[in-house]
Design an enzyme around this catalytic site. Sequence first.
Site, PDB file in Angstrom:
ATOM      1  N   TYR A  64      -3.492  -0.399  14.855  1.00 24.18           N
ATOM      2  CA  TYR A  64      -4.331   0.662  14.397  1.00 24.18           C
ATOM      3  C   TYR A  64      -3.846   2.314  14.443  1.00 24.18           C
ATOM      4  CZ  TYR A  64      -9.198  -1.088  13.335  1.00 24.18           C
ATOM      5  OH  TYR A  64     -10.264  -1.447  12.676  1.00 24.18           O
ATOM      6  N   GLU A  66      -5.687   5.292  13.473  1.00 22.61           N
ATOM      7  CA  GLU A  66      -6.407   6.304  12.731  1.00 22.61           C
ATOM      8  C   GLU A  66      -6.251   7.576  13.147  1.00 22.61           C
ATOM      9  OE1 GLU A  66     -10.623   5.242  14.090  1.00 22.61           O
ATOM     10  OE2 GLU A  66     -10.509   3.400  12.857  1.00 22.61           O
ATOM     11  N   ASP A 210      -6.553  11.550 -12.592  1.00 18.71           N
ATOM     12  CA  ASP A 210      -6.243  10.020 -12.053  1.00 18.71           C
ATOM     13  C   ASP A 210      -5.065   9.527 -12.980  1.00 18.71           C
ATOM     14  OD1 ASP A 210      -6.460   7.445 -11.505  1.00 18.71           O
ATOM     15  OD2 ASP A 210      -8.620   7.259 -11.441  1.00 18.71           O
ATOM     16  N   THR A 236      -2.981   5.113  -8.055  1.00 15.73           N
ATOM     17  CA  THR A 236      -2.662   3.750  -7.174  1.00 15.73           C
ATOM     18  C   THR A 236      -1.212   3.662  -7.249  1.00 15.73           C
ATOM     19  OG1 THR A 236      -2.788   2.650  -9.386  1.00 15.73           O
ATOM     20  CG2 THR A 236      -4.882   2.722  -8.182  1.00 15.73           C
ATOM     21  N   LYS A 239       0.627  -0.068 -10.234  1.00 10.39           N
ATOM     22  CA  LYS A 239       0.728  -0.307 -11.423  1.00 10.39           C
ATOM     23  C   LYS A 239       1.916   0.002 -11.819  1.00 10.39           C
ATOM     24  CE  LYS A 239      -4.156   0.380 -12.100  1.00 10.39           C
ATOM     25  NZ  LYS A 239      -4.964   1.167 -11.074  1.00 10.39           N
ATOM     26  N   ARG A 245      -0.542  -2.800  -3.492  1.00 14.90           N
ATOM     27  CA  ARG A 245      -1.797  -2.157  -4.036  1.00 14.90           C
ATOM     28  C   ARG A 245      -2.359  -1.287  -3.045  1.00 14.90           C
ATOM     29  NH1 ARG A 245      -4.725  -4.598  -7.517  1.00 14.90           N
ATOM     30  NH2 ARG A 245      -2.971  -6.037  -8.069  1.00 14.90           N
TER      31      ARG A 245
END
Length: 425
Positions: A64, A66, A210, A236, A239, A245
Site C-alpha cells: 500500500y 497512498e 488524450d 494509457t 496501447k 494496462r
Amino acid sequence: MNQVERKIYFARQEDIVGTTDPEVAAALRAERRRENEGLELIASENFVSLAVLAALGSVLTNKYAEGYPGKRYYGGGEFVDVAEELARNRAKQLFGAEHVNVQPHSGAQANMSVYLATCQPGDVVLGMDLSHGGHLTHGHPLNYSGKTFQIVPYLVRKDTETIDYDALRDLARAHKPKLIVCGASAYPRIIDFQTIADIAHESGSMVMADIAHIAGMVAVGMHPSPVPCCEFVTTTTHKTLRGPRGGMVMCKAQFAEAIDKAVFPGVQGGPLMHVIAAKAVAFAEALTPAYKDYIGRVLANARTLCAELQARGWNMVSGGTDNHLMLLNLGADGISGKKAEERLGRAGITVNKNTVPFDTRKPYIGSGVRIGTPAVTSRGMGPDEMKRIAALIDRVLRSEDEAVWTQVKAEVEELTRAFPLYGEA
Ligand code: DSN
C-alpha cells in the site's frame, strides 16, 4: 532469455497458479494459446515484453502506498518510491513533460482526474463525439463526463471525415468552454493539436489531449506532440506505448499540485505499485532506438494493410490512415460491424466493431470495424504479412461460407506459427 527459458517462464507461471487453482491456470494457458495462434488486430492492444510482464507479477503488488514518493500515508515505501520516481522521470524524458502523474489505474481515471482538477459540475466542455472517433470519457451521455458536465460534441466533416476545425472554432467561440477535450480512440488521421490549442486559448479554454492511442508515435516524434501546447495530456500505457494496462497524466508545472490532488485522493486510493514499476520498465524500453524503429514499422504496416484492403475495394473512413489504425466502413447496406467482427473471429482474426461517422446503426452493432497494427508488428510481422492479412480479411468478409472461415483460420495459424509470441514454438 532464450526460447527454452521463455517456455519455462510461462510454464512455471501457469504451474504455480495451477498448484492451488487449476481452473485459473487453465484460463491462463488457453489465453496464451489464443494470443499465440490468432491474429491480433485490435488497435488498442499490444504484447508487452517479458520484463514488463515480470514487473507486473512482482511483490510490489503487496504494497500500500497512498500518497507520492517521499510523502506516503504508509510506512515501508522506500522501494516503491524508487519505482515511482523512475516511472515519473522516464515519462518526463519520453514526452518532454513538465509534470507527470503515473498513478491513474486507467485512461478513464486519468481523464477523470483532469476534469476534477479543472471543472465544476455543469461547466461546458467540448469533446469529440464517440461515433466520430472520440471516447466515452470525452462526454458520452452514459459516462460520468456526460452526466457531470454540459457537453457540446464536435464532429468530423461529412466530406473528408476529418476533424472539422472550423466548426470546432465556431463552437468554442459560441460556448466558451472551460475545457476542450481532444484525442481519439478511432481516428485514423493526424490530429492538429496546435490548431486546437489556438482555438481553445482564443476562447479562454484549456485543453486536455488524450493521446491514449497515439502515445507511441508522439513519444518518438512520428506524430505532432500536444505536450508543448496543451495544458493537460493524458494517455494509457498499454496501447502503442506497449506497457502495462494503466493510465498517466502529464501537465504544465503550474497544474502539478492540482493534478496530483485530483488523482489521489480525488479519484483513487492506493496506487498499483507493481503496475507503476512495469510502467517504468516500459518507458525505459520506449526510450531506446529499437522502440522508435518498432513504431516506424507499426506505421508502415498500417499503410500497407490499408492500401491492400482499399485495392480490394474496401472503403476506409477518411480514405486512409496516417497512424496505427484504420476504420473499415462496411456501408449502411453491407454486413454490420458486429457480424464482421464475429466472422473474422471465427477465422482467428481479432478486430472490434466500431461505429463510423454519421452511422445509422447503434454502437453495439456498428457499420465498421477498427483494425490496427501495433500487436502484429510486435510479433515481427512486416509488409509481406500485411498483404497476406489483407487477402485473408477480404476472403472472410466476402464469404458467407463457414468452410471458408475455417480454411482461413488454418492459414492464420500457419502464419502466426512463423512469428511465435514470446518466442514460443
Ligand atoms: N477501449 C479503448 C480502445 O479500444 O480504444 C479505449 O478506451
